[in-house]
Write a protein that holds these residues in place. Structure first.
Motif, PDB file in Angstrom:
ATOM      1  N   ASN A  24     -22.580  -2.776   2.343  1.00  0.00           N
ATOM      2  CA  ASN A  24     -22.835  -4.126   1.850  1.00  0.00           C
ATOM      3  C   ASN A  24     -21.954  -5.062   2.666  1.00  0.00           C
ATOM      4  O   ASN A  24     -20.737  -5.077   2.502  1.00  0.00           O
ATOM      5  CB  ASN A  24     -22.482  -4.197   0.350  1.00  0.00           C
ATOM      6  CG  ASN A  24     -22.794  -5.565  -0.243  1.00  0.00           C
ATOM      7  OD1 ASN A  24     -23.091  -6.510   0.483  1.00  0.00           O
ATOM      8  ND2 ASN A  24     -22.709  -5.661  -1.551  1.00  0.00           N
ATOM      9  N   PRO A  25     -22.588  -5.843   3.555  1.00  0.00           N
ATOM     10  CA  PRO A  25     -21.775  -6.685   4.437  1.00  0.00           C
ATOM     11  C   PRO A  25     -20.979  -7.740   3.665  1.00  0.00           C
ATOM     12  O   PRO A  25     -20.063  -8.345   4.203  1.00  0.00           O
ATOM     13  CB  PRO A  25     -22.818  -7.349   5.348  1.00  0.00           C
ATOM     14  CG  PRO A  25     -24.096  -7.241   4.612  1.00  0.00           C
ATOM     15  CD  PRO A  25     -24.024  -6.035   3.767  1.00  0.00           C
ATOM     16  N   LEU A  26     -21.321  -7.935   2.401  1.00  0.00           N
ATOM     17  CA  LEU A  26     -20.597  -8.938   1.610  1.00  0.00           C
ATOM     18  C   LEU A  26     -19.273  -8.393   1.081  1.00  0.00           C
ATOM     19  O   LEU A  26     -18.426  -9.150   0.614  1.00  0.00           O
ATOM     20  CB  LEU A  26     -21.452  -9.388   0.418  1.00  0.00           C
ATOM     21  CG  LEU A  26     -22.843  -9.921   0.763  1.00  0.00           C
ATOM     22  CD1 LEU A  26     -23.602 -10.199  -0.520  1.00  0.00           C
ATOM     23  CD2 LEU A  26     -22.737 -11.170   1.596  1.00  0.00           C
ATOM     24  N   ALA A  27     -19.119  -7.059   1.142  1.00  0.00           N
ATOM     25  CA  ALA A  27     -17.976  -6.439   0.475  1.00  0.00           C
ATOM     26  C   ALA A  27     -16.645  -6.957   0.989  1.00  0.00           C
ATOM     27  O   ALA A  27     -15.652  -6.954   0.268  1.00  0.00           O
ATOM     28  CB  ALA A  27     -18.040  -4.918   0.622  1.00  0.00           C
ATOM     29  N   HIS A  28     -16.619  -7.386   2.261  1.00  0.00           N
ATOM     30  CA  HIS A  28     -15.330  -7.792   2.824  1.00  0.00           C
ATOM     31  C   HIS A  28     -15.183  -9.294   2.933  1.00  0.00           C
ATOM     32  O   HIS A  28     -14.296  -9.786   3.637  1.00  0.00           O
ATOM     33  CB  HIS A  28     -15.121  -7.087   4.172  1.00  0.00           C
ATOM     34  CG  HIS A  28     -14.990  -5.598   3.995  1.00  0.00           C
ATOM     35  ND1 HIS A  28     -13.850  -5.035   3.478  1.00  0.00           N
ATOM     36  CD2 HIS A  28     -15.874  -4.604   4.184  1.00  0.00           C
ATOM     37  CE1 HIS A  28     -14.030  -3.722   3.395  1.00  0.00           C
ATOM     38  NE2 HIS A  28     -15.254  -3.432   3.809  1.00  0.00           N
ATOM     39  N   LEU A  29     -16.019 -10.031   2.224  1.00  0.00           N
ATOM     40  CA  LEU A  29     -15.826 -11.476   2.176  1.00  0.00           C
ATOM     41  C   LEU A  29     -14.759 -11.786   1.141  1.00  0.00           C
ATOM     42  O   LEU A  29     -14.501 -10.999   0.234  1.00  0.00           O
ATOM     43  CB  LEU A  29     -17.132 -12.175   1.770  1.00  0.00           C
ATOM     44  CG  LEU A  29     -18.317 -12.039   2.730  1.00  0.00           C
ATOM     45  CD1 LEU A  29     -19.505 -12.823   2.201  1.00  0.00           C
ATOM     46  CD2 LEU A  29     -17.941 -12.536   4.117  1.00  0.00           C
TER      47      LEU A  29
END
Lengths: 658, 199
Positions: A24-29
């Motif tokens: 999930n590319p959002l995980a590190h926002l």
């Protein structure tokens, strides 16, 4: 060789890294960045559909917006098991699992908990009930008897229109548009919130042109204006209070044949009739320390209908409470309520009369329902009953039992048995309707409701299955067998002479009795498939077999044919909702309705299409075409000159939200 | 993303050249795996799953909790609205040295070993029996049920136009022994302290 090995190792590391790390590319926002991510509207079947042991179908706000429907009956066409046939510009026949008529007598319709079913004719005047479509949160339709909780006359189903809380309608909304049939419409809403208190005010109006009349007699244009408000507040941490109200006025073009006792004995009158009304509703919900909650609701509703052949003013006062609490394995709801509905009838023509002219309908209800978790989360049994006393037919009980089995998170099976009742209306209690039959004698038919009518009864057996077949495919199947007894029949006696009023004429008396029985059986299938994030497909198929017959002793010569002939055996819808891009939507609906025998209407297939373009964050432009496949087509009959054609229509709309 | 090259290698080395071509081809196969999540717009549950994972970094649990356990459990109570997204969000990740796992539970009483509990909207009518069971546990309760923070829930997801935000009930968290970092509170749309209106 070493190079090959190192490259291979890097490849393997790369592959394992791709799957071992969060995908999930959002995980590190950061939290702040997450709060700024714009999301698409997720598809989730509403939770109500998953856990309810009934044939429930939910139309979400997005379903309604993208269907291109501008009226409530048009939105209901998408629901399996619901038959909608448009009679003319302002009249619809709506039924659930059969028995569709102009007045939908066996379907209970509620707007935010307020019943819009009139005890005058036992049914719903669809042209009198409206909401700002953009305020609708969802429409829940239960096919089959509404069970214990919903109330009287939910025999074949319940349609519950639920508007959004004022907390969810903040800001400004303006909607405007027009076309060839929906000639002009506008709606405006403003909502705000202040800490624990949220409110909205709205106004809407429209003017609709006539549908297609083969004889060129375009009487059925109409216009309507409505405004209202809603407030929602958390007065304390444990108390919520909602107050809402509306006022409306509508002018509707109608045509009706009216009979008189002296020449001219039968006249066709065209008139713009005046309908107006308003309502005020309050709902208070209190949560107790132990987790139970209590809801108290009271409303006032006023309708003033000045029709061509009568006028009725009705004020309804309703108060009821519901208490919901849980024991270790049981979930119990119970409640009681009272409704008083005084009404005044004004006689406009001598051949239509209700007696007495001033009358108050009284209804007392109580219900209890216990959901018992036999195996928590897996198997539950619900048992309950509604008890009612009304001023026409006295006391009745409507018990129900349901079972819900959830073998896995992806599937559920449910079954139910319900006994339901359709109580008499003023028509069956004290009504006379006289119509010219043979001018030369003269002979009149007189339909008489004299209070010797018992409630219609029904026993419904249903079973259904719901499954998520993978994350993209959802299936809902429901089937039913309903047995009916004591259905309305018309029994006539030989003609008798009558000399008041003069001149002397003959009357053929027709009494309203309970001489019909029968059954319906059928099923509905509703799959929903989302092959891609941006593309949703939905379909429904409904099958109905309706078989009624006369009971021994009945001489009814028309009801069997009319009832069996008025519902289609098959109907189907297919919908494609496609986001061409983040700014473009293309929505398509194809609808098929089977033929009717009585009135004689051929089967039809038609299509609706909507194309929407989001100009910027605040403005959406759309063009919608309805009933596109023919210049016009017939759906039902009801006006004096035969079926009215429903026209192909097109309208454009601007939607501004801020 | 492209295959690595050993220093000193040149394209004129035929064996390596063929390998490079093979690598290039394989990268095209890998691209969909890595890039797919970005070609579609995220759903609200992609964002909520990311939030749930992130909350773990901004909350301090009392020392009594799981000092011997080496997993950080995020539990989902009720119907699962995330599909596979929550698992794939946390897979391979660690919080405070503990690997993050996702558990599905059906009863509130099973929440004891969870660090974060997401209450699904399917449980909306059962909050009356769920909240008393979990409010005193050192579990961060999160939900998207409307009004959750008014019912002693700690974090409630709310939609603001097309964005997912959240409201916090600080008193509920403190009563359970949890400390919420000021960075978390700063980003919340409202922070509720019992007895006061939220702003």
């Amino acid at each position: 060789m070493r190079a090959v090995v190192s490259i291979a190792v890097s490849m393997i590391t790369l592959i394992s890294a791709a799957s071992a790390q969060s995908s999930n590319p959002l995980a590190h926002l950061t939290l702040e960045q997450l709060g700024n991510v714009e999301v698409t509207t997720a598809t989730k079947e509403p939770a109500e559909m998953r856990n309810t042991p009934s044939a429930i179908y939910v139309l979400t706000a997005e379903d309604i917006r993208r269907s291109g429907a501008r009226t409530l009956p048009d939105a209901l066409r998408l629901v399996p098991g619901v038959e909608v046939a448009q009679i003319d510009s302002s009249k619809w026949s709506v039924g659930i699992r059969g028995f569709g008529t102009r007045l939908s007598k066996s379907v209970l319709v509620l707007i935010d908990g307020r019943s819009v079913y009139t005890p005058l004719f036992a049914g719903v005047y669809w042209e009198m009930q409206d909401v700002l479509l953009e305020d609708i949160d969802r429409i829940e339709v239960i096919r089959g008897p509404g069970g214990t909780v919903w109330g009287s006359n939910a025999v074949n189903g319940v349609i519950n229109i639920i508007t959004k809380s004022a907390k969810d309608t903040r800001g400004t909304l303006i909607s405007a548009g027009g076309g060839n049939v929906e000639q002009g419409f506008a709606g405006i809403r403003y909502g705000g919130a202040n800490g624990r208190f949220a409110y909205r005010l709205y106004g809407k109006g429209f003017t609709r042109g006539p549908e297609y009349h083969p004889n060129g007699d375009n009487f059925d244009d109409w216009r309507r204006g409505q405004f209202g408000f809603r407030t929602d507040s958390n007065i304390t941490d444990r108390d919520d209070l909602t107050i809402q109200g509306d006022i409306y006025r509508s002018v509707v073009g109608q045509e009706l044949g009216v009979s008189y006792y002296s020449p001219p004995s039968l006249v066709t009158i065209q008139k713009n009739i005046d309908l107006s009304g308003g309502n005020l509703l309050g709902r208070w919900r209190h949560r107790f320390q132990g987790g139970s909650d209590l809801q108290l609701q009271a409303y006032f509703d006023r309708t003033d209908r000045g029709d061509i052949n009568f006028r009725e003013i009705r004020n309804t006062y309703d108060i009821d409470f519901i208490h919901h609490f849980q024991l270790r394995r049981q979930d119990i709801i119970w409640g009681a309520g009272m409704r008083l509905s005084p009404s005044q009838f004004f006689q406009v023509v001598p051949t239509v009369d209700f007696e007495p002219h001033h009358e108050t309908y009284k209804l007392f209800t109580g219900f209890v329902q216990d959901e018992f978790a036999i195996v928590p989360g897996r198997l539950s049994l619900t048992v309950g009953t509604k008890l009612e006393h009304n001023s026409y037919s006295g006391f009745d009980a409507q018990p129900s039992t349901r079972i819900l089995w959830t073998p896995s998170e992806h599937q559920s099976v449910w079954a139910s048995f319900t006994h339901a009742v359709r109580t008499p209306s003023r028509i069956e209690e004290g009504f006379q309707f006289t119509a010219l039959a043979v001018k030369s004698i003269p002979l009149y038919l007189r339909l008489i409701g004299d209070g010797n009518f018992s409630p219609e009864k029904m026993n419904g057996y249903e079973i259904g299955y719901r499954a998520s077949l993978g994350p993209k495919l959802f299936l809902d199947i429901a089937s039913f067998y309903n047995h009916y007894n004591d259905l309305l029949s018309v029994e006539n006696l030989p003609p008798v002479p009558e000399s008041s009023p003069l001149p002397t004429h003959y009357i053929l008396p027709i009494y309203l009795r309970n001489g019909i029985e029968g059954n319906t059986k059928g099923f509905e299938i509703a799959p929903a498939w989302q092959p891609m994030q941006r593309w949703r497909l939905k379909a429904t198929y409904s099958y109905l077999h309706l078989d009624v017959r006369r009971k021994p002793g009945s001489d009814d010569a028309s009801t069997v044919q009319q009832t069996e002939g008025a519902s289609p055996h098959n109907s189907a819808t297919f919908q494609s909702l496609l986001d061409l891009s983040t700014n473009l939507q293309l929505d398509l609906t194809i609808r098929y309705v089977g033929n009717l025998q009585f009135p004689k209407i051929p089967a039809y297939t038609t299509a609706d299409a909507r194309f929407a373009y989001r100009l910027n964050k605040s403005i959406e432009l759309s063009v919608t075409g309805r009933n596109l496949l023919q210049p016009h087509h017939f759906e039902f009959s009801g006006d004096p000159n035969g079926p009215v054609g429903i026209k192909r229509s097109l309208y454009g709309q601007i939607l501004y939200t801020r | 993303m492209k295959g690595e090259r050993q220093p000193g290698e040149t394209l004129s080395d035929h064996g390596s050249f063929r390998l490079l071509v093979l690598l290039g081809a394989m990268c095209f196969l890998l691209l969909p795996l890595v890039g797919r999540a970005q070609t579609r717009k995220p759903t609200e549950f992609d964002v909520k799953a990311a939030y749930l994972f992130n909350f773990g970094k901004f909350v301090k649990w009392p020392s009594s909790v799981g000092s011997d356990s080496d997993t950080f459990s995020i539990c989902v109570l009720g119907a699962n609205p995330f599909g596979p997204v929550l698992e794939s969000t946390v897979s391979g990740e660690k919080i405070d040295g503990r690997s993050v796992t996702v558990r599905r539970i059906t009863l509130a009483s099973q929440a004891a070993g969870c660090r974060i509990l997401f209450v699904s909207s399917s449980e909306k009518d059962r909050l009356g029996s769920i909240m008393p069971a979990v409010s005193r546990l050192p579990v961060l309760t999160v939900s998207d049920i409307s009004g959750f923070v008014d019912r002693r829930g700690m974090i409630e997801f709310v939609m603001d136009h097309d964005r997912v935000r959240f409201e916090v009930n600080l008193t509920a968290a403190e009563q359970a022994g949890l400390t919420l970092s000021s960075e978390l509170l700063k980003v919340a749309t409202s922070v509720k302290r019992e007895g006061q209106a939220g702003d």
